[in-house]
Design a protein around this motif. Structure first.
Motif, PDB file in Angstrom:
ATOM      1  N   LEU A 170       7.686   0.897  31.907  1.00  0.00           N
ATOM      2  CA  LEU A 170       6.576   0.125  32.240  1.00  0.00           C
ATOM      3  C   LEU A 170       5.649   0.242  31.108  1.00  0.00           C
ATOM      4  O   LEU A 170       4.963  -0.615  30.621  1.00  0.00           O
ATOM      5  N   LEU A 171       5.321   1.351  30.468  1.00  0.00           N
ATOM      6  CA  LEU A 171       4.641   1.499  28.929  1.00  0.00           C
ATOM      7  C   LEU A 171       5.246   0.470  28.103  1.00  0.00           C
ATOM      8  O   LEU A 171       4.436  -0.128  27.319  1.00  0.00           O
ATOM      9  N   GLU A 172       6.612   0.442  27.984  1.00  0.00           N
ATOM     10  CA  GLU A 172       7.398  -0.354  27.013  1.00  0.00           C
ATOM     11  C   GLU A 172       6.918  -2.019  27.410  1.00  0.00           C
ATOM     12  O   GLU A 172       6.637  -2.763  26.494  1.00  0.00           O
ATOM     13  N   HIS A 173       6.802  -2.268  28.593  1.00  0.00           N
ATOM     14  CA  HIS A 173       6.500  -3.751  29.160  1.00  0.00           C
ATOM     15  C   HIS A 173       5.008  -4.007  28.503  1.00  0.00           C
ATOM     16  O   HIS A 173       4.812  -5.061  28.015  1.00  0.00           O
ATOM     17  N   GLU A 203      -6.961   4.154  25.626  1.00  0.00           N
ATOM     18  CA  GLU A 203      -6.205   5.101  24.646  1.00  0.00           C
ATOM     19  C   GLU A 203      -4.829   4.558  24.423  1.00  0.00           C
ATOM     20  O   GLU A 203      -4.397   4.579  23.580  1.00  0.00           O
ATOM     21  N   LEU A 204      -4.259   4.074  25.731  1.00  0.00           N
ATOM     22  CA  LEU A 204      -2.872   3.639  25.467  1.00  0.00           C
ATOM     23  C   LEU A 204      -2.754   2.208  24.898  1.00  0.00           C
ATOM     24  O   LEU A 204      -1.806   1.682  24.413  1.00  0.00           O
ATOM     25  N   GLN A 205      -3.696   1.464  24.695  1.00  0.00           N
ATOM     26  CA  GLN A 205      -3.716   0.234  23.680  1.00  0.00           C
ATOM     27  C   GLN A 205      -3.976   0.753  22.414  1.00  0.00           C
ATOM     28  O   GLN A 205      -3.184  -0.208  21.667  1.00  0.00           O
ATOM     29  N   LYS A 206      -4.221   1.904  22.204  1.00  0.00           N
ATOM     30  CA  LYS A 206      -4.169   2.424  20.627  1.00  0.00           C
ATOM     31  C   LYS A 206      -3.127   2.965  20.114  1.00  0.00           C
ATOM     32  O   LYS A 206      -2.620   3.068  19.137  1.00  0.00           O
ATOM     33  N   ASP A 229       3.970  -6.933  26.009  1.00  0.00           N
ATOM     34  CA  ASP A 229       3.017  -8.166  26.212  1.00  0.00           C
ATOM     35  C   ASP A 229       1.465  -7.988  26.375  1.00  0.00           C
ATOM     36  O   ASP A 229       0.846  -8.839  26.626  1.00  0.00           O
ATOM     37  N   LYS A 230       1.010  -6.631  26.070  1.00  0.00           N
ATOM     38  CA  LYS A 230      -0.297  -6.109  26.404  1.00  0.00           C
ATOM     39  C   LYS A 230      -1.010  -6.615  27.713  1.00  0.00           C
ATOM     40  O   LYS A 230      -2.148  -6.793  27.988  1.00  0.00           O
ATOM     41  N   ASP A 231      -0.248  -6.793  28.642  1.00  0.00           N
ATOM     42  CA  ASP A 231      -0.636  -7.206  30.093  1.00  0.00           C
ATOM     43  C   ASP A 231      -1.034  -5.899  30.776  1.00  0.00           C
ATOM     44  O   ASP A 231      -0.291  -5.049  31.278  1.00  0.00           O
ATOM     45  N   ASN A 232      -2.188  -5.883  31.181  1.00  0.00           N
ATOM     46  CA  ASN A 232      -2.717  -4.543  31.746  1.00  0.00           C
ATOM     47  C   ASN A 232      -2.186  -4.296  33.257  1.00  0.00           C
ATOM     48  O   ASN A 232      -2.247  -3.192  33.816  1.00  0.00           O
TER      49      ASN A 232
END
Length: 188
Positions: free
Chosen positions: A14-17, A66-69, A21-24
């Protein structure tokens, strides 16, 4: 869309997805899996259901930011730590709690000792004992940097060490902590 249609996808996938694609939506699925765990952690510390529910929402927002960074390798233990630290900060702000030694030392406790709550407590005790075995320079710099959240510059001003010395003491102290904790684990 049913949450259960994603049960076959593990946390790392899920984190890799998400990173691909940066889809929240992927983070939403992942965080939903741990809502009850987070609520339990927050209730343990805050002892108030409304405050705990509010804290869970705050942890979700922090996790999304945080997970976006950053990339996280052990999501469940990372999320647990974020929730616990959020609650401790709330308690400290209320004046009910003074921060003690915790997993702030870059997840060393989790990396070396395991991830169950019992194992975390054991790891924290081991880390506290290991911290006491560091030389004074390393112990002071590691404590100021990880536990007191001081910047390199603040540490140089407070200790009189050069910036290079501070970085060296922190790096060597972190490495030595890990070695000492692994030795303690082997001697159990």
């Amino acid at each position: 869309m049913s949450q259960h249609q994603f049960d076959h996808i593990n946390d790392n996938q899920l984190l890799e997805h998400f990173h691909a694609d940066k889809d929240n939506r992927w983070l939403g699925i992942l965080l939903q899996r741990y809502t009850l765990l987070l609520l339990g952690v927050c209730m343990k510390y805050l002892k108030n259901e409304d405050e705990a529910k509010d804290a869970v929402q705050q942890v979700f927002l922090k996790a999304i930011t945080e997970l976006q960074k950053y990339k996280v390798d052990y999501f469940k233990s990372w999320l647990y730590t974020v929730a616990k630290n959020h609650c401790l900060m709330k308690l400290r702000d209320k004046g009910k709690y003074s921060i003690e030694l915790n997993e702030k030392v870059n997840g060393i406790a989790e990396e070396t000792m395991g991830t169950s709550i019992f194992e975390k407590d054991k790891a924290l005790n081991a880390m506290e004992m290991a911290l006491e075995q560091l030389n004074d320079d390393q112990k002071q710099c590691v404590t100021l940097f990880y536990l007191k959240k001081k910047s390199y510059q603040e540490i140089t001003e407070q200790t009189g060490y050069t910036l290079l010395q501070v970085k060296s003491h922190i790096q060597n102290g972190k490495r030595n902590l890990k070695i000492l904790m692994l030795q303690m684990q082997k001697n159990e």
